[in-house]
Enzyme design. Structure first.
Site, mmCIF file in Angstrom:
data_model
loop_
_atom_site.group_PDB
_atom_site.id
_atom_site.type_symbol
_atom_site.label_atom_id
_atom_site.label_comp_id
_atom_site.label_asym_id
_atom_site.label_seq_id
_atom_site.Cartn_x
_atom_site.Cartn_y
_atom_site.Cartn_z
ATOM 1 N N CYS A 86 -18.691 29.636 15.991
ATOM 2 C CA CYS A 86 -18.764 29.176 14.603
ATOM 3 C C CYS A 86 -20.123 29.464 13.973
ATOM 4 O O CYS A 86 -20.209 29.931 12.834
ATOM 5 C CB CYS A 86 -18.403 27.695 14.500
ATOM 6 S SG CYS A 86 -19.387 26.587 15.522
ATOM 7 N N SER A 146 -4.315 19.789 21.618
ATOM 8 C CA SER A 146 -4.688 18.443 21.191
ATOM 9 C C SER A 146 -6.134 18.357 20.719
ATOM 10 O O SER A 146 -6.554 17.320 20.221
ATOM 11 C CB SER A 146 -4.456 17.446 22.327
ATOM 12 O OG SER A 146 -5.312 17.735 23.397
ATOM 13 N N GLY A 147 -6.893 19.426 20.864
ATOM 14 C CA GLY A 147 -8.275 19.425 20.381
ATOM 15 C C GLY A 147 -8.341 19.727 18.898
ATOM 16 O O GLY A 147 -7.326 19.892 18.228
ATOM 17 N N TYR A 148 -9.569 19.791 18.390
ATOM 18 C CA TYR A 148 -9.733 19.987 16.950
ATOM 19 C C TYR A 148 -9.321 21.387 16.511
ATOM 20 O O TYR A 148 -8.676 21.563 15.476
ATOM 21 C CB TYR A 148 -11.183 19.721 16.544
ATOM 22 C CG TYR A 148 -11.583 18.266 16.604
ATOM 23 C CD1 TYR A 148 -10.640 17.244 16.504
ATOM 24 C CD2 TYR A 148 -12.923 17.902 16.745
ATOM 25 C CE1 TYR A 148 -11.011 15.911 16.555
ATOM 26 C CE2 TYR A 148 -13.304 16.561 16.783
ATOM 27 C CZ TYR A 148 -12.345 15.571 16.690
ATOM 28 O OH TYR A 148 -12.713 14.259 16.719
ATOM 29 N N THR A 149 -9.689 22.392 17.278
ATOM 30 C CA THR A 149 -9.319 23.752 16.897
ATOM 31 C C THR A 149 -7.807 23.937 17.006
ATOM 32 O O THR A 149 -7.172 24.499 16.109
ATOM 33 C CB THR A 149 -10.056 24.768 17.792
ATOM 34 O OG1 THR A 149 -11.463 24.522 17.683
ATOM 35 C CG2 THR A 149 -9.756 26.175 17.358
ATOM 36 N N ASN A 190 -16.667 25.039 10.044
ATOM 37 C CA ASN A 190 -16.651 25.498 11.438
ATOM 38 C C ASN A 190 -15.265 25.520 12.065
ATOM 39 O O ASN A 190 -15.002 26.324 12.963
ATOM 40 C CB ASN A 190 -17.582 24.640 12.293
ATOM 41 C CG ASN A 190 -17.291 23.160 12.181
ATOM 42 O OD1 ASN A 190 -17.443 22.588 11.107
ATOM 43 N ND2 ASN A 190 -16.837 22.566 13.256
#
EC number: 1.2.1.103
Lengths: 356, 356, 356, 356
Positions: free
Chosen positions: C149, C12-15, C323
């Protein structure tokens, strides 16, 4: 199997760059030429830095324009209509992304664009290139017009309501468009100078915007008034906001009769459930409850949502898209896919980013 | 001559911080206390970094609140009304910047805010703190209400038209507000997380926004309907955009009769030529032809412009301000100046920046 | 042919969201499960609104994690190392995008991350997942680490110089990273609150940033110092700027001997001419003369440029990437392609947008 | 008491507009004329919309320039030096905000600006108008030079270290400036076109920036090298970021000997405790721990902070200001205050906004 050969005229602008990017990755198309008078001889990435390393093509000079299977015209408004015969000799299919062939009625053209149309006979022949409304005509079309970015957003948001005959035409239709800076094109000027444009909330056309003409034409057709246009006051205002790509149109519609939310859902679902590029966005919770243009950058989606004020018989329709994609280049490629009978999603699958 | 002593309750939020900044530079006011339960004991600049080096004040604990000449309440909506008696014992004049005392009618309050008002008797006594509309009442007022930032923008934009009786009340009044992120306050959340909020064009309240109630009340008063409210459908939508400070309201009004631009100019000039903080912005050329919130950041101006569609009998009114200044803290200080009979511009002369 | 089955933990995170998006369009991969403890049962698009309509998957609960062919771990730093044995039982290949397995030396880990590593024996086995540096090891790897990143950006910018032995290690290596807000993750907080984060130029880690450790390790390896690390002072500072996606690292390197521009070009060309995702950007004219992160959003490119001050024997290296893509999810998918012997560009062809 | 009469030449640009705004509110100054060849006859607010309603002045034509008490020259670099004699005849005191009189050494000028200086004799006479360094000379000065915006930021950040003799000159001084778009002036161009400039992280001058010359001169003077300049490599790079106003300079300095944080604090405190416009910003917690340009917009502050890497003997210095204020117009007004023996804060008390 042979791929078709496509050429872009006016390839150094933003719309031309997007068409080039899409065609470079389109499985059925070979990008034959990209024409630019100002950049002839330079690599594509001199104007479109995102294409660096993707193509060895250089911009061609207009004099070197060669026959091809389909021609995309990405020239300024007014530059196409006088030359259209020549272009049609070069290619059996022409897609003109300027405003020159959007209106069917030469008088409507003259009224909104201020001068007489130079190829009035072709206006009836040209197809308004919005697949959601004119899919069948596109299959046979040889001259297709691109669509105005704000007009497209508004029309796609409102089409189900007008087609269903729900709208009270006695009340003015009020539309507010919020627009990013790329919609004004690639040419610098005082109003696009970053210190001036950054953070702007700028009413650039409170009244009299030309995209109103497309709305009147297409919503008129949808509501059964043929080419006489929509018999309703259209109050369209546009505001530039801090954004590069993207449009959100908020439209206020009043209904003839009371309608409940379930009926409204049904109207939109029936209209759009089979459309590959239209999503209904209406959530009760979360951050992205309604259409939001920023997550559409680079995608060909038009997201449509609505909210109902039952008591006021008012529907607020929100529609969002990327003005360079579904509002211009992406929609033109979707129209191309229709014209050649291909899957409409070919070359248009990028879904947009999040976060962004 | 002695300066009056002013205290801020709820001083760690954005509105409280702006009131503090303004009072620190106000020639007639001494900032006596800034109260915050969460930051008691810390320096002001821990919450308001722009005040670093300007004051040795620390936030006081609510228990240490002392009597003063004027009390600014910058608490969340609903937190003031139950405690108002106590606050009025501490200070002969109270300016409450929450929504608790904006509406005169307890039933209107209940309808829009969802629960019963806890001090209904005071609603008639409280003055809606907009000097342009209630200057005379402010001179005698002991309880003044701050005004909703979007409501203020809309009311100031529309007041001349309603006062002049020009508006056709049979056509709905459609208003679109474009709003920056600071209007949602200092508390972080999912929707204000930068990667989500940045670049957003987010319809956060397409229907049913509470500021509609203030519009109905104040435009009703202006058009001679007393406290019964405006007899016209008010269709108010609000959209969050990429901006920290600032609001632009675009309003669509239809007139009873045809009006020409000269008449319209006269209506606005007569209404606002003596107002220190209202400028009419309407130019034929240039980048800043209409009101633009970004150049108002930090100023107390409300800029008002308009455009006329003669044929449609439609007026598009645009009004802009800084939501934390003329939309909250600055307007409250202007009201303070009225209450004490001072020059209304005292402490409010910063004109805003350009470029910005 | 059967596609491999991939699962994302911490989806559920960005990555995690970016890995999901990439795998949904990857021709050799079936996205089997996306695991999230906080969103179990919800649709993917509840967290990743750009995936609306693209998948009927719902987030799985961690207890329901099933065996698969490859497991992407997108959990917070420190959460993986204690559970790694369990994850490796579920999948023959694991790609961990946290910082837990980036450093080969447990003592280096302890020094920079402040606590003892919980699986020190695996540090030697894990491969630092940067294909440009460890392509061969990736082919056999079963435990691959994602890369930091900012470290990735800096290493890719500097690798050719260190590999060529050009750098004077007696002069400190000074690096400045400019970073967008998505690098700090999806969790809201005071510093990511839009009114605070918007327009920020915020020195968040002037000294002691953990990504220095990766730099010391990888540049040390490249310059022939094995695992003892780079024998040079590394002065790395990071500044948050107004941007959601993107990093630009500017590095200042002094050379042992005088070098001319032609030699420098040769060093970079030889290093990168066969790399699918590295472009050298160095133009004499135009707007995009050096690497620019904004046109890389969504792409897997790392653009590298340089400028030479011949007199000072100084090279300014500029490197840019997205990133979340080449700095995280995209690079992980590129590593996956290496691990399975596929074309490294599979699923990673989106070139980025312009304008944007 | 009579106010002095001040005139601005080159008044339609950004710096000229800021000087005008400041002088309109300055208690000791009457703004006599604002000269612009391109806008002669127009109101000030045609170029500076924030000044609407504040002044009835119109731009004067250069031919109508009249004698005055002080002349602010806000012309492009190179335009002043050839005309300086004429300007000095018109006013006993001249403040030139261009780069023409910043350097004392004509050869240094030629080296960095590429052509011979046209008034080399005046270079020694002109005072580098930074009050923090040249306050005494300003009291008697008749020709004062404005200071480079990035140079000012860097010099004010580093001055205490150089004056205290702490810096190891054998290690290059590396400086990175992050700069907003207004620093490039009011003239539109391709690189400032909003769709291109928005969200940019653009290395516009990685090597050879002219502001290096001011650094070499002023830090040389501070460290006791007189006019021979700083005997240290100065590696200065500048990056444009998404911001209109503001500069953050990050400088990496290595010290001759080990220093601890307490000593460093003492050095900065002693240098700046009496300076009205310099604040030391260094906090352990909170969002604004170091200098942050955005909260300085419109203020004349230069905020300075630092972080120490004891082991590396490295100091990271961060300094921030508003390039149009302390980096140009505000600093010039502060210099004016010095020249006339007034309180240095006159007309410069606006503290900046938060949030913003």
């Amino acid at each position: 199997m042979n791929r078709i050969r496509a050429t872009i005229v006016g390839g150094s602008g933003y719309t031309g760059g997007e068409v080039a990017r899409l065609l470079l990755f389109h499985p059925e198309v070979e990008l034959a030429q990209v024409v630019s008078s100002s950049r002839a001889g330079q690599y594509l990435h001199s104007a479109h830095p995102n294409l660096r390393g993707l193509s060895t093509l250089r911009f061609s000079h207009p004099d070197d324009l060669m026959p091809c299977d389909v021609l995309f015209l990405c020239l300024p408004h007014g530059a196409t209509m006088g030359e259209i015969a020549r272009y049609r000799q070069l290619a059996p299919r022409v897609i003109d992304l300027s405003a020159d062939f959007r209106l069917r009625d030469p008088q409507l053209y003259q009224r909104w664009y201020g001068n007489a149309h130079q190829a009035p006979d072709l206006l009836r022949e040209a197809v308004y290139g919005l697949p959601e409304l004119h899919r069948e005509e596109l299959r046979e079309a040889t001259l297709v017009s691109g669509t105005g970015c704000m007009a497209t957003t508004a029309i796609l948001g409102l089409a189900p309501l007008y087609r269903a005959g729900l709208v009270d035409a006695n009340v003015p239709l009020v539309l507010e468009a919020k627009v990013g800076s790329s919609a004004a094109g690639a040419k610098p000027g005082n109003s696009s100078h970053h210190p001036e444009r950054s953070g702007a909330v700028r009413s650039f056309q409170p009244t009299g915007h030309r995209h109103s003409a497309e709305l009147i034409q297409e919503l008129g057709l949808l509501s059964g008034h043929g080419n006489t246009g929509l018999p309703q006051i259209v109050a369209f205002s546009a505001t530039s906001i801090e954004l590069v790509r993207g449009i959100l149109v908020t439209a206020h519609v009043f209904t003839k009769e009371r309608i409940d939310e379930r009926q409204l859902w049904r109207v939109y679902r029936e209209a759009y459930q089979r459309e590959p590029f239209i999503r209904i966005v209406k959530e009760r919770t979360g951050v992205y409850r309604y259409p939001e243009p920023k997550i559409l950058a680079g995608s060909n989606y038009c997201d449509v949502g609505f909210e109902l004020d039952v008591e006021q018989q008012r529907i607020v329709v929100m529609a969002a898209l990327d003005n360079l994609m579904k509002g211009a280049a992406g929609n033109a490629v979707q129209a191309l896919n229709c014209m050649f009978g291909w899957d409409e999603m070919l070359g248009l699958t990028f879904p947009g980013l999040h976060p962004v």
